[in-house]
Design a protein around this motif. Structure first.
Motif, PDB file in Angstrom:
ATOM      1  N   GLU A  46       0.822  -1.212   0.000  1.00 58.94           N
ATOM      2  CA  GLU A  46       0.000   0.000   0.000  1.00 58.94           C
ATOM      3  C   GLU A  46       0.859   1.267   0.000  1.00 58.94           C
ATOM      4  O   GLU A  46       0.702   2.152   0.846  1.00 58.94           O
ATOM      5  CB  GLU A  46      -0.975  -0.015   1.170  1.00 58.94           C
ATOM      6  CG  GLU A  46      -1.998  -1.142   1.080  1.00 58.94           C
ATOM      7  CD  GLU A  46      -3.100  -1.009   2.111  1.00 58.94           C
ATOM      8  OE1 GLU A  46      -3.395   0.119   2.548  1.00 58.94           O
ATOM      9  OE2 GLU A  46      -3.653  -2.052   2.493  1.00 58.94           O
ATOM     10  N   GLY A  47       1.758   1.345  -0.961  1.00 61.50           N
ATOM     11  CA  GLY A  47       2.571   2.541  -1.147  1.00 61.50           C
ATOM     12  C   GLY A  47       3.905   2.527  -0.450  1.00 61.50           C
ATOM     13  O   GLY A  47       4.774   3.343  -0.756  1.00 61.50           O
ATOM     14  N   ARG A 114       0.229  -1.330   8.364  1.00 61.86           N
ATOM     15  CA  ARG A 114      -0.816  -2.163   7.772  1.00 61.86           C
ATOM     16  C   ARG A 114      -0.765  -3.601   8.287  1.00 61.86           C
ATOM     17  O   ARG A 114      -0.861  -4.563   7.535  1.00 61.86           O
ATOM     18  CB  ARG A 114      -0.711  -2.157   6.250  1.00 61.86           C
ATOM     19  CG  ARG A 114      -0.870  -0.804   5.609  1.00 61.86           C
ATOM     20  CD  ARG A 114      -2.241  -0.203   5.885  1.00 61.86           C
ATOM     21  NE  ARG A 114      -2.504   0.964   5.046  1.00 61.86           N
ATOM     22  CZ  ARG A 114      -3.203   2.013   5.410  1.00 61.86           C
ATOM     23  NH1 ARG A 114      -3.719   2.040   6.644  1.00 61.86           N
ATOM     24  NH2 ARG A 114      -3.426   3.016   4.599  1.00 61.86           N
ATOM     25  N   PRO A 191       4.388   6.308   2.522  1.00 61.40           N
ATOM     26  CA  PRO A 191       3.522   5.568   1.622  1.00 61.40           C
ATOM     27  C   PRO A 191       2.613   6.445   0.767  1.00 61.40           C
ATOM     28  O   PRO A 191       1.833   5.924  -0.028  1.00 61.40           O
ATOM     29  CB  PRO A 191       2.682   4.710   2.578  1.00 61.40           C
ATOM     30  CG  PRO A 191       2.608   5.523   3.822  1.00 61.40           C
ATOM     31  CD  PRO A 191       3.908   6.272   3.912  1.00 61.40           C
ATOM     32  N   GLN A 192       2.708   7.774   0.898  1.00 58.70           N
ATOM     33  CA  GLN A 192       1.811   8.655   0.165  1.00 58.70           C
ATOM     34  C   GLN A 192       2.468  10.012  -0.030  1.00 58.70           C
ATOM     35  O   GLN A 192       3.648  10.201   0.262  1.00 58.70           O
ATOM     36  CB  GLN A 192       0.493   8.805   0.916  1.00 58.70           C
ATOM     37  CG  GLN A 192       0.649   9.372   2.309  1.00 58.70           C
ATOM     38  CD  GLN A 192      -0.615   9.230   3.133  1.00 58.70           C
ATOM     39  OE1 GLN A 192      -0.559   8.916   4.294  1.00 58.70           O
ATOM     40  NE2 GLN A 192      -1.768   9.453   2.545  1.00 58.70           N
ATOM     41  N   VAL A 249       4.963   5.799  -3.162  1.00 56.53           N
ATOM     42  CA  VAL A 249       3.774   5.458  -3.934  1.00 56.53           C
ATOM     43  C   VAL A 249       3.965   5.755  -5.421  1.00 56.53           C
ATOM     44  O   VAL A 249       3.359   5.089  -6.273  1.00 56.53           O
ATOM     45  CB  VAL A 249       2.546   6.217  -3.369  1.00 56.53           C
ATOM     46  CG1 VAL A 249       2.699   7.719  -3.536  1.00 56.53           C
ATOM     47  CG2 VAL A 249       1.271   5.729  -4.022  1.00 56.53           C
TER      48      VAL A 249
END
Length: 270
Positions: A46-47, A114, A191-192, A249
């Protein structure tokens, strides 16, 4: 034969022997790291990008890929295990050692993401020894030891985007948010994309996090962003000036080439 002629012949013989030794040395197989590209598995959660790391005794670890911290980071539990393993190597490759000088140990909670626990984070003190290509779609990190122009056969990449490299560690670059150019820090461990409050006030990241961003000619039209008053961002920009942090990401679906020594980034061509 006179003395001068004897000296000339002996000199010619020595020169021939030295040349022969040099040619023989050039013909010898070169170390693996000098022959070409080192390939290490690259994973994304997830990134967040991470690579497998192996200790000298075969122990397995998972390290997040980062470009913000100057040195390698270890989780508390990871450091305890690493103390018994000896040297660490990316992907178990003997030609891709992890630089553990001055490694900082931090709580496990900082490496929990996560539902997954990671053992540490790689940093520029390891990565800046290479030109590197992050192939998220292909699941591999390609490392080419610096010293010659990088060649990424099989990849179509953009023209270089200039990076600013601070102390061989921090990377910043211009990014475009819907027509507005903003300076940003490239931190692969994030992650973003994170914008400071000035980015939010300008409407460059919507309240629901929707945003569009481009680097050079390559765009990411449907990223999710976050507006945050981060102390990291405050270190690089005044609160009233839009500034962002761009995470890993961008490499999940688009190969990204980074060169510290050439201070440039190249992206996939869409």
């Amino acid at each position: 034969m006179g003395h001068v002629d004897a000296v000339r012949i002996e000199g010619w013989r020595m020169g021939t022997m030295v040349a022969g030794v040099l040619l023989a040395a050039l013909a010898l197989p070169q170390p693996a790291a000098a022959q070409g590209v080192i390939e290490v598995p690259l994973n994304a959660l997830e990134g967040r990008l991470w690579v497998p790391v192996q200790g000298a005794d075969g122990s397995e670890f998972r390290f997040i890929l980062g470009t913000g911290s100057p040195g390698t980071l270890s989780s508390a539990s990871g450091a305890a295990r690493q103390a018994r393993t000896g040297d660490l190597f990316m992907g178990g490759r003997a030609d891709a050692p992890v630089n553990m000088d001055g490694t900082q140990t931090l709580p496990d909670s900082l490496f929990f993401y996560r539902g997954e626990q990671f053992d540490g984070q790689l940093a520029p003190n390891t990565l800046n020894a290479y030109d590197m290509l992050l192939d998220g779609p292909g699941g591999k990190l390609l490392l080419q030891p610096i010293g010659r122009p990088p060649t990424w056969d099989g990849y179509e990449l953009s023209e270089p985007v200039r990076l600013r490299v601070y102390h061989g560690t921090v990377l910043t670059l211009p990014v475009d948010f819907g027509g507005t150019t903003v300076q940003a820090m490239l931190e692969l461990s994030a992650p973003q994309v994170i914008g400071n409050p000035a980015v939010g006030a300008s409407g460059l990241i919507a309240e629901d996090g929707a945003m569009a961003m481009s680097i050079g000619e390559t765009g990411w039209p449907d990223l999710q962003g976050l507006v945050e008053d981060s102390p990291i961002l405050r270190r690089f920009s005044a609160p009233e000036d839009p500034f962002a942090l761009v995470g890993g990401v961008i490499a999940v679906d688009c190969p990204i080439a980074i060169s510290y020594v050439r201070a440039e980034l190249r992206t996939c061509v869409r």
